[in-house]
Design a protein around this motif. Structure first.
Motif, mmCIF file in Angstrom:
data_model
loop_
_atom_site.group_PDB
_atom_site.id
_atom_site.type_symbol
_atom_site.label_atom_id
_atom_site.label_comp_id
_atom_site.label_asym_id
_atom_site.label_seq_id
_atom_site.Cartn_x
_atom_site.Cartn_y
_atom_site.Cartn_z
ATOM 1 N N ALA A 1 99.854 36.293 0.845
ATOM 2 C CA ALA A 1 99.072 34.987 0.948
ATOM 3 C C ALA A 1 98.276 35.490 -0.416
ATOM 4 C CB ALA A 1 98.272 34.804 2.473
ATOM 5 N N ALA A 2 98.009 36.462 0.196
ATOM 6 C CA ALA A 2 96.553 36.652 -1.663
ATOM 7 C C ALA A 2 97.471 37.067 -2.575
ATOM 8 C CB ALA A 2 96.143 37.981 -1.286
ATOM 9 N N THR A 3 99.226 37.145 -2.701
ATOM 10 C CA THR A 3 99.328 37.558 -3.204
ATOM 11 C C THR A 3 100.128 36.493 -3.926
ATOM 12 O OG1 THR A 3 100.759 39.515 -3.025
ATOM 13 C CG2 THR A 3 102.161 38.715 -4.647
ATOM 14 N N ARG A 4 100.746 36.068 -3.275
ATOM 15 C CA ARG A 4 101.330 34.325 -3.396
ATOM 16 C C ARG A 4 99.519 33.435 -4.154
ATOM 17 N NH1 ARG A 4 102.547 32.029 1.685
ATOM 18 N NH2 ARG A 4 102.524 33.971 2.333
ATOM 19 N N ALA A 5 98.838 33.367 -3.706
ATOM 20 C CA ALA A 5 97.782 32.648 -4.384
ATOM 21 C C ALA A 5 97.515 33.345 -5.744
ATOM 22 C CB ALA A 5 95.977 33.115 -3.569
ATOM 23 N N ALA A 6 97.647 34.736 -5.954
ATOM 24 C CA ALA A 6 97.509 35.492 -7.630
ATOM 25 C C ALA A 6 98.829 34.761 -8.400
ATOM 26 C CB ALA A 6 96.968 36.638 -6.954
ATOM 27 N N SER A 7 99.736 34.339 -7.548
ATOM 28 C CA SER A 7 100.959 34.257 -8.411
ATOM 29 C C SER A 7 101.108 32.983 -8.955
ATOM 30 C CB SER A 7 102.455 34.653 -8.364
ATOM 31 O OG SER A 7 102.380 34.173 -6.584
ATOM 32 N N GLY A 8 100.503 32.287 -7.171
ATOM 33 C CA GLY A 8 100.779 30.221 -8.127
ATOM 34 C C GLY A 8 99.676 30.018 -9.383
ATOM 35 N N ALA A 9 98.694 31.120 -9.888
ATOM 36 C CA ALA A 9 97.597 30.509 -10.741
ATOM 37 C C ALA A 9 98.418 30.607 -12.286
ATOM 38 C CB ALA A 9 96.538 31.680 -10.652
ATOM 39 N N GLY A 10 99.969 31.575 -12.225
ATOM 40 C CA GLY A 10 100.193 31.487 -13.698
ATOM 41 C C GLY A 10 101.533 30.565 -13.462
ATOM 42 N N ARG A 11 101.801 30.251 -12.545
ATOM 43 C CA ARG A 11 103.031 29.466 -12.618
ATOM 44 C C ARG A 11 103.251 28.839 -13.042
ATOM 45 N NH1 ARG A 11 105.295 27.246 -6.815
ATOM 46 N NH2 ARG A 11 102.577 26.872 -6.535
ATOM 47 N N VAL A 12 104.400 28.344 -13.227
ATOM 48 C CA VAL A 12 104.651 26.765 -14.561
ATOM 49 C C VAL A 12 106.020 26.412 -13.654
ATOM 50 C CG1 VAL A 12 106.566 26.699 -16.347
ATOM 51 C CG2 VAL A 12 105.681 28.504 -15.749
ATOM 52 N N VAL A 13 105.732 25.244 -13.720
ATOM 53 C CA VAL A 13 105.803 23.657 -12.798
ATOM 54 C C VAL A 13 107.315 23.618 -13.181
ATOM 55 C CG1 VAL A 13 103.926 23.193 -11.386
ATOM 56 C CG2 VAL A 13 104.403 21.961 -13.622
ATOM 57 N N LYS A 14 108.431 22.962 -12.087
ATOM 58 C CA LYS A 14 109.396 22.496 -12.533
ATOM 59 C C LYS A 14 110.100 21.333 -13.085
ATOM 60 C CE LYS A 14 114.038 21.372 -10.272
ATOM 61 N NZ LYS A 14 114.858 21.829 -9.693
ATOM 62 N N PRO A 15 109.744 20.833 -14.106
ATOM 63 C CA PRO A 15 109.497 19.472 -14.885
ATOM 64 C C PRO A 15 110.681 18.116 -14.083
ATOM 65 C CG PRO A 15 110.920 20.818 -15.893
ATOM 66 C CD PRO A 15 110.629 21.593 -14.830
ATOM 67 N N ILE A 16 110.443 16.977 -14.292
ATOM 68 C CA ILE A 16 110.790 16.530 -13.507
ATOM 69 C C ILE A 16 112.237 15.839 -13.899
ATOM 70 C CG2 ILE A 16 110.611 13.650 -12.175
ATOM 71 C CD1 ILE A 16 108.132 13.960 -11.929
ATOM 72 N N PHE A 17 112.149 15.002 -15.342
ATOM 73 C CA PHE A 17 112.854 15.132 -15.968
ATOM 74 C C PHE A 17 113.229 15.978 -17.451
ATOM 75 C CE2 PHE A 17 113.209 10.572 -13.606
ATOM 76 C CZ PHE A 17 114.879 10.962 -12.813
ATOM 77 N N SER A 18 111.606 15.326 -17.830
ATOM 78 C CA SER A 18 111.402 15.727 -19.280
ATOM 79 C C SER A 18 111.231 16.897 -19.055
ATOM 80 C CB SER A 18 109.805 14.847 -19.894
ATOM 81 O OG SER A 18 110.275 13.764 -19.851
ATOM 82 N N ARG A 19 111.657 17.720 -19.825
ATOM 83 C CA ARG A 19 111.294 19.658 -20.630
ATOM 84 C C ARG A 19 110.277 18.955 -20.846
ATOM 85 N NH1 ARG A 19 116.898 19.733 -21.675
ATOM 86 N NH2 ARG A 19 116.353 18.527 -23.642
ATOM 87 N N ASP A 20 110.078 18.822 -21.885
ATOM 88 C CA ASP A 20 108.436 19.123 -23.210
ATOM 89 C C ASP A 20 107.534 17.555 -22.893
ATOM 90 O OD1 ASP A 20 110.310 17.931 -24.705
ATOM 91 O OD2 ASP A 20 109.947 19.511 -26.452
ATOM 92 N N LEU A 21 106.431 17.216 -23.481
ATOM 93 C CA LEU A 21 105.941 16.367 -24.563
ATOM 94 C C LEU A 21 106.332 15.311 -25.224
ATOM 95 C CD1 LEU A 21 103.686 14.903 -23.642
ATOM 96 C CD2 LEU A 21 101.953 15.226 -25.173
ATOM 97 N N ASP A 22 107.071 15.523 -26.292
ATOM 98 C CA ASP A 22 107.749 14.778 -26.601
ATOM 99 C C ASP A 22 109.113 14.158 -26.012
ATOM 100 O OD1 ASP A 22 106.630 15.651 -28.801
ATOM 101 O OD2 ASP A 22 107.227 17.332 -29.359
ATOM 102 N N GLU A 23 109.045 14.738 -25.353
ATOM 103 C CA GLU A 23 110.687 13.394 -24.097
ATOM 104 C C GLU A 23 109.970 12.765 -23.657
ATOM 105 O OE1 GLU A 23 114.750 15.140 -21.401
ATOM 106 O OE2 GLU A 23 113.503 16.913 -22.819
ATOM 107 N N ALA A 24 109.727 13.141 -23.233
ATOM 108 C CA ALA A 24 108.238 12.387 -22.289
ATOM 109 C C ALA A 24 108.167 11.443 -22.461
ATOM 110 C CB ALA A 24 106.950 12.740 -21.598
ATOM 111 N N LYS A 25 107.396 11.359 -23.970
ATOM 112 C CA LYS A 25 107.254 10.360 -24.862
ATOM 113 C C LYS A 25 108.134 9.546 -24.955
ATOM 114 C CE LYS A 25 103.072 12.201 -26.671
ATOM 115 N NZ LYS A 25 102.064 12.598 -28.264
ATOM 116 N N ARG A 26 109.305 10.015 -25.608
ATOM 117 C CA ARG A 26 110.626 9.272 -25.970
ATOM 118 C C ARG A 26 111.189 8.732 -24.537
ATOM 119 N NH1 ARG A 26 115.171 9.576 -24.940
ATOM 120 N NH2 ARG A 26 114.945 11.865 -23.994
ATOM 121 N N ARG A 27 111.019 8.715 -23.411
ATOM 122 C CA ARG A 27 111.360 8.309 -22.526
ATOM 123 C C ARG A 27 110.105 6.938 -22.406
ATOM 124 N NH1 ARG A 27 114.422 10.899 -18.803
ATOM 125 N NH2 ARG A 27 115.225 12.847 -18.918
#
Length: 161
Positions: free
Chosen positions: A38-64
């Motif tokens: 649990a401590a390991t998960r909490a420490a690693s969760g801080a730097g975890r990259v979340v999976k995008p829904i549709f857009s890979r980056d902000l520019d693609e989201a703005k295009r949508r």
């Protein structure tokens, strides 16, 4: 137990005792492992990259967002005629612009994607006439008469809650 020799019974008892001691010590080690994981998960969760829904980056989201805005802008005159609204197409397009400007400050691509999904659902419901006239007119009543906020304004207008 009847029918068993004394050696078998003694072995079973010692085996049960070993299992009990293993279970007891294993329980504590499992609990320690759970706390460590649990401590390991909490420490690693801080730097975890979340999976995008549709857009890979902000520019693609703005295009949508721009694509959705264009679709709403094109659909505004059709919605006015289909729902027989007492407003002009220009007023409808201004309202679309106002609704998009409300969320102009959002910069997270995941949140933008969720808003685009909701906007596409609303557009689809409007195009397919799954809404009634009152549902569409709710968007226009928001800007006409703002509700009173303080006690005296509510009292003077006769507004109960």
């Amino acid at each position: 137990m009847p029918g068993q020799s004394l050696n078998q019974s003694a072995c079973r008892t010692s085996t049960d005792a070993k299992a009990l001691s293993v279970t007891q010590t294993g329980f504590h080690s499992v609990g320690a492992k759970m706390a460590t994981s649990a401590a390991t998960r909490a420490a690693s969760g801080a730097g975890r990259v979340v999976k995008p829904i549709f857009s890979r980056d902000l520019d693609e989201a703005k295009r949508r967002v721009r694509e959705l805005y264009r679709a709403w802008y094109r659909e505004a005159p059709n919605a006015v005629t289909m729902y027989q609204l007492d407003i002009s197409a220009k007023q409808c397009r201004e309202k679309v612009r106002e609704m998009f400007d409300r969320n102009r400050h959002v910069s997270d691509p995941r949140v933008i994607d969720m808003l685009v999904i909701k906007g596409k659902m609303e557009l689809q419901e409007t195009i397919n006439v799954w809404k009634q006239k009152t549902h569409v007119l709710r968007y226009f009543h928001e800007t006409e008469t703002p509700r009173p906020k303080d006690f005296l304004s509510k009292f003077y207008s006769g507004h109960d809650p």
